[in-house]
Write a protein that holds these residues in place. Sequence first.
Motif, mmCIF file in Angstrom:
data_model
loop_
_atom_site.group_PDB
_atom_site.id
_atom_site.type_symbol
_atom_site.label_atom_id
_atom_site.label_comp_id
_atom_site.label_asym_id
_atom_site.label_seq_id
_atom_site.Cartn_x
_atom_site.Cartn_y
_atom_site.Cartn_z
ATOM 1 N N PRO A 17 -9.226 7.829 -5.041
ATOM 2 C CA PRO A 17 -10.457 8.343 -4.437
ATOM 3 C C PRO A 17 -10.397 8.480 -2.927
ATOM 4 O O PRO A 17 -10.976 9.379 -2.358
ATOM 5 N N SER A 18 -9.669 7.606 -2.246
ATOM 6 C CA SER A 18 -9.640 7.669 -0.783
ATOM 7 C C SER A 18 -8.583 8.626 -0.263
ATOM 8 O O SER A 18 -8.463 8.801 0.935
ATOM 9 N N GLU A 19 -7.803 9.222 -1.154
ATOM 10 C CA GLU A 19 -6.730 10.151 -0.780
ATOM 11 C C GLU A 19 -5.715 9.502 0.142
ATOM 12 O O GLU A 19 -5.131 10.158 0.989
ATOM 13 N N SER A 20 -5.516 8.188 -0.009
ATOM 14 C CA SER A 20 -4.466 7.512 0.749
ATOM 15 C C SER A 20 -3.185 7.556 -0.070
ATOM 16 O O SER A 20 -3.221 7.796 -1.267
ATOM 17 N N PRO A 21 -2.046 7.319 0.549
ATOM 18 C CA PRO A 21 -0.792 7.299 -0.210
ATOM 19 C C PRO A 21 -0.847 6.227 -1.304
ATOM 20 O O PRO A 21 -1.539 5.215 -1.143
ATOM 21 N N PRO A 22 -0.134 6.416 -2.391
ATOM 22 C CA PRO A 22 -0.212 5.469 -3.514
ATOM 23 C C PRO A 22 0.113 4.026 -3.124
ATOM 24 O O PRO A 22 -0.550 3.103 -3.581
ATOM 25 N N HIS A 23 1.107 3.830 -2.268
ATOM 26 C CA HIS A 23 1.449 2.471 -1.870
ATOM 27 C C HIS A 23 0.298 1.816 -1.105
ATOM 28 O O HIS A 23 -0.032 0.648 -1.341
ATOM 29 N N GLN A 24 -0.306 2.552 -0.210
ATOM 30 C CA GLN A 24 -1.431 2.016 0.571
ATOM 31 C C GLN A 24 -2.625 1.722 -0.334
ATOM 32 O O GLN A 24 -3.301 0.710 -0.172
ATOM 33 N N TYR A 25 -2.880 2.601 -1.285
ATOM 34 C CA TYR A 25 -3.980 2.397 -2.227
ATOM 35 C C TYR A 25 -3.744 1.120 -3.038
ATOM 36 O O TYR A 25 -4.647 0.292 -3.201
ATOM 37 N N LEU A 26 -2.530 0.918 -3.534
ATOM 38 C CA LEU A 26 -2.198 -0.260 -4.323
ATOM 39 C C LEU A 26 -2.306 -1.521 -3.475
ATOM 40 O O LEU A 26 -2.861 -2.537 -3.925
ATOM 41 N N LEU A 27 -1.823 -1.489 -2.258
ATOM 42 C CA LEU A 27 -1.925 -2.638 -1.367
ATOM 43 C C LEU A 27 -3.383 -3.000 -1.114
ATOM 44 O O LEU A 27 -3.763 -4.175 -1.152
ATOM 45 N N THR A 28 -4.214 -1.998 -0.898
ATOM 46 C CA THR A 28 -5.634 -2.249 -0.661
ATOM 47 C C THR A 28 -6.289 -2.878 -1.878
ATOM 48 O O THR A 28 -7.061 -3.824 -1.753
ATOM 49 N N ARG A 29 -5.989 -2.379 -3.074
ATOM 50 C CA ARG A 29 -6.566 -2.957 -4.292
ATOM 51 C C ARG A 29 -6.114 -4.398 -4.484
ATOM 52 O O ARG A 29 -6.894 -5.259 -4.880
ATOM 53 N N ARG A 30 -4.827 -4.675 -4.188
ATOM 54 C CA ARG A 30 -4.321 -6.041 -4.322
ATOM 55 C C ARG A 30 -4.998 -6.991 -3.343
ATOM 56 O O ARG A 30 -5.336 -8.124 -3.679
ATOM 57 N N LEU A 31 -5.200 -6.535 -2.118
ATOM 58 C CA LEU A 31 -5.872 -7.379 -1.132
ATOM 59 C C LEU A 31 -7.336 -7.597 -1.483
ATOM 60 O O LEU A 31 -7.876 -8.681 -1.255
ATOM 61 N N GLU A 32 -7.986 -6.591 -2.038
ATOM 62 C CA GLU A 32 -9.375 -6.766 -2.480
ATOM 63 C C GLU A 32 -9.457 -7.774 -3.615
ATOM 64 O O GLU A 32 -10.381 -8.582 -3.678
ATOM 65 N N ARG A 33 -8.494 -7.731 -4.530
ATOM 66 C CA ARG A 33 -8.448 -8.697 -5.621
ATOM 67 C C ARG A 33 -8.222 -10.102 -5.068
ATOM 68 O O ARG A 33 -8.868 -11.061 -5.498
#
Length: 118
Positions: A17-33
């Motif tokens: 949804p944020s149109e960020s690169p896949p690695h950045q998106y995954l890192l953000t989701r992991r940090l939110e978790r």
Amino acid sequence: MSPGCHPPASAGSSSAPSESPPHQYLLTRRLERAAALLRVTDWPVADVCFAGGADSVESFMASFGRVFGRSPTAYRRLWPPAARFVRIPRCMAMAYARPQNRTFREDLGAAGSQGSFR
């Protein structure tokens, strides 16, 4: 994914949804978790780190500080203690967490019928 492309060929484009690169998106989701785990558990930071999907505690702490502006322990201090989120009595939680010790002939099925307590 672009039509007619294999997934590796279109890895640079993201459907996040944020149109960020896949690695950045995954890192953000992991940090939110990890942040959610810090809020609602009393796990050590290292356990939260690995449960959140990080590879090392050092990289986790650096990434967490960069995204949230403080260390994981400082972030945890901003929230009420995790014990307030327990919805069952503490004595029941402790009884459930107690290790199951089966070393004194309690499991005769595995040891065979070597004797009786009668």
